[in-house]
Design a protein around this motif. Structure first.
Motif, mmCIF file in Angstrom:
data_model
loop_
_atom_site.group_PDB
_atom_site.id
_atom_site.type_symbol
_atom_site.label_atom_id
_atom_site.label_comp_id
_atom_site.label_asym_id
_atom_site.label_seq_id
_atom_site.Cartn_x
_atom_site.Cartn_y
_atom_site.Cartn_z
ATOM 1 N N LYS A 174 -26.429 -1.152 40.701
ATOM 2 C CA LYS A 174 -25.511 -0.727 41.761
ATOM 3 C C LYS A 174 -24.403 -1.760 41.951
ATOM 4 O O LYS A 174 -23.236 -1.390 42.172
ATOM 5 C CB LYS A 174 -26.282 -0.514 43.064
ATOM 6 C CG LYS A 174 -25.432 -0.113 44.259
ATOM 7 C CD LYS A 174 -24.744 1.223 44.043
ATOM 8 C CE LYS A 174 -25.698 2.383 44.100
ATOM 9 N NZ LYS A 174 -24.983 3.693 44.056
ATOM 10 N N MET A 175 -24.728 -3.033 41.860
ATOM 11 C CA MET A 175 -23.713 -4.079 41.989
ATOM 12 C C MET A 175 -22.639 -3.931 40.918
ATOM 13 O O MET A 175 -21.439 -4.007 41.209
ATOM 14 C CB MET A 175 -24.368 -5.461 41.896
ATOM 15 C CG MET A 175 -25.213 -5.841 43.106
ATOM 16 S SD MET A 175 -26.077 -7.430 42.912
ATOM 17 C CE MET A 175 -24.691 -8.570 42.828
ATOM 18 N N GLN A 181 -17.052 -1.918 39.016
ATOM 19 C CA GLN A 181 -16.288 -1.107 38.080
ATOM 20 C C GLN A 181 -15.693 0.153 38.704
ATOM 21 O O GLN A 181 -15.020 0.917 38.025
ATOM 22 C CB GLN A 181 -17.177 -0.747 36.883
ATOM 23 C CG GLN A 181 -17.560 -1.984 36.072
ATOM 24 C CD GLN A 181 -18.547 -1.697 34.954
ATOM 25 O OE1 GLN A 181 -19.697 -1.374 35.209
ATOM 26 N NE2 GLN A 181 -18.094 -1.797 33.720
ATOM 27 N N SER A 182 -15.941 0.372 39.983
ATOM 28 C CA SER A 182 -15.379 1.553 40.648
ATOM 29 C C SER A 182 -14.200 1.143 41.527
ATOM 30 O O SER A 182 -13.922 -0.038 41.725
ATOM 31 C CB SER A 182 -16.444 2.239 41.500
ATOM 32 O OG SER A 182 -16.632 1.537 42.717
ATOM 33 N N ARG A 237 -13.389 -7.584 42.451
ATOM 34 C CA ARG A 237 -13.129 -6.612 41.384
ATOM 35 C C ARG A 237 -12.024 -7.108 40.454
ATOM 36 O O ARG A 237 -12.111 -6.937 39.230
ATOM 37 C CB ARG A 237 -12.750 -5.262 42.001
ATOM 38 C CG ARG A 237 -13.928 -4.506 42.581
ATOM 39 C CD ARG A 237 -13.482 -3.300 43.373
ATOM 40 N NE ARG A 237 -14.614 -2.414 43.675
ATOM 41 C CZ ARG A 237 -14.552 -1.396 44.523
ATOM 42 N NH1 ARG A 237 -13.405 -1.138 45.170
ATOM 43 N NH2 ARG A 237 -15.606 -0.639 44.739
ATOM 44 N N SER A 238 -10.992 -7.724 41.008
ATOM 45 C CA SER A 238 -9.897 -8.249 40.196
ATOM 46 C C SER A 238 -10.400 -9.348 39.264
ATOM 47 O O SER A 238 -10.078 -9.364 38.068
ATOM 48 C CB SER A 238 -8.790 -8.781 41.103
ATOM 49 O OG SER A 238 -7.759 -9.385 40.340
ATOM 50 N N GLY A 248 -12.899 -10.115 31.942
ATOM 51 C CA GLY A 248 -13.244 -9.228 30.840
ATOM 52 C C GLY A 248 -14.602 -8.583 30.952
ATOM 53 O O GLY A 248 -15.086 -7.954 30.000
ATOM 54 N N LEU A 249 -15.247 -8.704 32.128
ATOM 55 C CA LEU A 249 -16.615 -8.210 32.276
ATOM 56 C C LEU A 249 -16.692 -6.693 32.360
ATOM 57 O O LEU A 249 -17.781 -6.123 32.261
ATOM 58 C CB LEU A 249 -17.254 -8.832 33.528
ATOM 59 C CG LEU A 249 -17.585 -10.326 33.385
ATOM 60 C CD1 LEU A 249 -17.897 -10.936 34.745
ATOM 61 C CD2 LEU A 249 -18.753 -10.522 32.428
ATOM 62 N N ASN A 250 -15.549 -6.029 32.522
ATOM 63 C CA ASN A 250 -15.565 -4.568 32.518
ATOM 64 C C ASN A 250 -15.733 -4.023 31.105
ATOM 65 O O ASN A 250 -16.068 -2.854 30.917
ATOM 66 C CB ASN A 250 -14.285 -4.013 33.144
ATOM 67 C CG ASN A 250 -13.038 -4.529 32.449
ATOM 68 O OD1 ASN A 250 -13.014 -5.659 31.978
ATOM 69 N ND2 ASN A 250 -12.000 -3.707 32.406
ATOM 70 N N SER A 251 -15.521 -4.874 30.082
ATOM 71 C CA SER A 251 -15.615 -4.396 28.700
ATOM 72 C C SER A 251 -16.592 -5.196 27.853
ATOM 73 O O SER A 251 -16.899 -4.816 26.730
ATOM 74 C CB SER A 251 -14.231 -4.428 28.032
ATOM 75 O OG SER A 251 -13.696 -5.749 28.070
#
Length: 722
Positions: free
Chosen positions: A573-574, A579-580, A599-600, A606-609
């Motif tokens: 959930k974290m 990522q939302s 989030r920024s 680069g943790l979103n990818s």
């Protein structure tokens, strides 16, 4: 009132009318039908003060009155986790039973010998007892168990959610199995809880032989909930801006003063800090004192004083600044608001605490959550930049709203508790054969995950001539050894749990302070203490010392990595929050800004990818995206391969060690199936009271069943690399 009311005995009906109830609550009506019309086990789940006690006992007492037992003994058994809860419930049940001819006996360490002697001399009516006191009865009066409980037809287990596969819960299950073996019949089990997630798992605990036959009664609907999550930043250089702790205290003072509330502050130190600040504000404003500390280290008299102020409507308004001491179901009356400083480790705990508020009809429950984050600078640690504390707070609230609760980890072996129950079983009977103990505890009782080989290894460990807990006679009968006799005779034996051991942190001979040993820790792993980062260089168990030295350069995180097991679902959930783009209407502007910042930074890193980020020449961040157990397993594996590791919520901070090797190569080796010796550096595996009597091999096996997950290690590394 209802058809259910007609099924109650006349004396119980008279009591209900005397209360001037307009109608029975829905769970009470349902429980009357289920209990009166059959003998199935039953779970009653409703919020605190939802009428669970009456739902269970009104029909049970009616059956006792209408179908008197043919044998002597206590008619009904109630097991509660706290002395204060036992006392509170005995007063409520005394009110019901006063004119019915049924005695009510509270039984725990603070009950007078005269009351206990009356109960032992003429056992009848209701016995309300803690697990520890029930254990003491088995040990001290093992040959009288049949006489004392010959008439017992049902056992009511309160706070069932706190029993599911915990040490204490396993102890209770074992005691009930042993009781049924003595009586040679089944005893009906009724569980009460305000917080249950997976009802099937709760059913498996209550009725392990036939969980599908366990009936459920759940409170319908959910009252209104008012939520607020406030964000604060520490480290402001502006003297006109109060520090975060002071700002939180002023907000609590402004919004909670004048009513009864609970503020869960986490540590005992935090309780004292906020209690002192709030007391000072009252004095500065020339207002009466309303804010009082409440934790286990305070005297019983002081805690009673606070509890009575909360419960008595004639007393002045009271807010208790507390640890988990007021989380369980002792009746403290109506609480307007529950405040939470920082995020708890489990959704179950948050749900239980929130159940203290909004108990009256038409009155909403109120939760105020406070997230304190560090004010960022250019060289801050990644965990501060990701605002782990705030994100976990949001995750807990969102899962609370989804009505999810952590399930128990049912595959745990509980070898420490098994040692305790073996000694208790032998003491109860004056001696027992190995096959007899195994049949009762492992085949019929709660230790069904313990196979015959492991059971024999446990017997060998505690029968070792150096241990002397048990010994074997010439005919094979197992008896208590000299050390075992002393252990069992001491009153401290009855409790199967103990407070986590405090180890001293020492660096170059200088003592830094103490730290409870709750999570797996080994040489090569890093920890945060007193605002500094340290690396563990050795653990001296006999001296209870953790030897450390300053870790690699870098600013340590202000929060994250505290002791406690966080479930995979919470970490998932974290990451979904990171990522939302969802916004949460219950957050104040500062919390919204902190979330946006987190989030920024998550994207900038680069943790979103990717899950593997290099942050220095020899430093990496690993996003395990997993809970404490899986993350700790990877931390141990990397430590065994020479890396220095710091564990945080769903992340590992990894520094290259000696020999210097690429982290990616190490992950690929693990992902390919290479076996890693998790226990190479002898991590601490003594977490429970009787672990000290087990061999290293048994400790490793126990840890792998409950605190580590070797089966998931390969997949974690594959996911990190992908």
């Amino acid at each position: 009132m209802t058809a259910a009311f007609d099924k109650l005995s006349r004396p119980v009906q008279k009591w209900v009318r005397s209360r001037e109830w307009r109608e029975l609550r829905s769970i009470q009506a349902e429980a009357i039908h289920v209990i009166n019309d059959g003998n199935s086990d039953l779970i009653i789940s409703a919020k605190t003060a939802g009428g669970k006690t009456e739902a269970a006992f009104l029909p049970l007492i009616s059956r006792v009155l209408e179908e008197p037992a043919q044998k002597n003994g206590f008619d009904l058994l109630y097991i509660g986790p706290l002395k204060a809860l036992i006392t509170d419930q005995s007063e409520r049940l005394d009110d019901i039973c006063a004119d019915l001819g049924l005695p009510v006996y509270p039984w725990h360490g603070d009950i007078s010998a005269s009351i206990k002697n009356r109960a032992l001399k003429n056992p009848a009516g209701l016995l309300l007892i803690t697990p520890e006191s029930l254990e003491a009865l088995f040990i001290r009066r093992g040959l009288e168990i049949g006489r004392l409980f010959g008439a017992t037809r049902a056992v009511v287990i309160d706070e069932l959610h706190g029993m599911l596969d915990s040490e204490r819960g396993i102890q209770v299950r074992s005691l009930l199995t042993r009781l049924e073996c003595v009586l040679n019949r089944k005893i009906r089990r009724i569980g009460l809880s305000a917080t249950l997630g997976d009802m099937k798992m709760a059913s498996a605990y209550l009725g392990p032989n036939n969980p599908d036959s366990v009936k459920w009664i759940e409170e319908k609907g959910q009252g209104e909930l008012l939520l607020e999550l406030r964000g604060y930043s520490t480290g402001s250089a502006d003297e006109n801006i109060p520090c975060a702790t002071e700002a939180v205290s002023r907000h609590i003072f402004k919004n909670l003063r004048g009513s009864n509330n609970l503020v869960f502050a986490g540590s005992r130190n935090s309780v004292e800090v906020y209690s002192d600040l709030l007391r000072n504000i009252c004095e500065h404003e020339n207002l009466p004192q309303e804010f009082y500390a409440h934790h286990a280290n305070l005297s019983r008299n002081h805690r009673n004083f606070v509890e009575k102020r909360l419960k008595d409507k004639k007393k002045p308004p009271t807010t208790a600044i507390c640890t988990s001491t007021l989380e369980l179901g002792i009746d403290i009356g109506d609480v307007k608001c529950v405040a939470q400083l920082g995020a708890p480790f489990t959704v179950a705990s948050l749900r239980q605490r929130l159940g203290r508020s909004g108990r009256r009809e038409e009155v909403p429950a109120i939760l105020r959550q406070y997230a304190i984050e560090a004010k960022l600078s250019d060289n801050d640690n990644f965990s501060d930049r990701l605002r782990l504390g705030l994100i976990r707070s949001i995750a807990m609230i969102e899962l609370l709203l989804e009505k999810w609760t952590e399930p128990p980890r049912s595959e745990a072996l509980h070898l420490s508790t098994l040692v305790h129950q073996i000694l208790s079983f032998i003491a109860e009977r004056g001696g027992a054969f190995a096959g007899q103990i195994h049949h009762v505890l492992c085949r019929q009782g709660p230790f069904r995950k313990v196979d015959s080989e492991t059971f024999l290894d446990v017997l060998k460990a505690i029968g070792n001539p150096k241990t002397k807990l048990i010994e074997q006679s010439s005919n094979g009968l197992l008896l208590l050894g000299s050390t075992g006799e002393k252990l069992v005779e001491h009153h401290s034996f009855y409790a199967v749990f103990h407070t986590p051991e405090e180890f001293r942190l020492v660096s170059d001979g200088a003592e830094l302070g103490t730290l409870p040993m709750q999570n797996v820790l080994a040489p090569g792993m890093m920890l945060i203490f007193s605002g500094q980062r340290w690396i563990v260089v050795g653990i001296l168990y006999a001296e209870k010392v953790i030897q450390v030295k300053p870790a690699a350069a870098g600013v340590p995180p202000a929060f994250g990595g505290e002791p406690g097991h966080i479930h995979d679902r919470v970490i998932e959930k974290m990451f979904s929050i990171y990522q939302s783009e969802n916004q949460y209407i219950y957050m104040n502007k500062d919390a919204v800004d902190l979330l946006s910042e987190a989030r920024s930074n998550f994207r900038l890193m680069g943790l979103n990818s990717t899950s593997l980020v290099q942050v220095g020449e020899k430093s990496h961040i690993l996003a395990t995206r997993s809970g404490t157990i899986k993350t700790a397993t990877l931390a141990l594996a990397l430590g065994a391969m020479g890396f220095q590791v710091l564990q945080l919520d769903g992340f590992l901070s990894v520094e290259a060690g000696k020999p210097d090797r690429p982290l990616k190569d190490a992950l690929e080796e693990i992902a390919s199936g290479r076996k890693v010796d998790l226990f190479r550096h002898s991590p601490n595996l003594i977490f429970e009271k009787f672990h000290i009597h087990l061999t290293p091999e048994l400790l490793e096996k126990d840890a792998l069943s409950s605190r580590l997950s070797l089966d998931d290690l390969q997949n974690i590394c594959r996911n990190l690399l992908s």
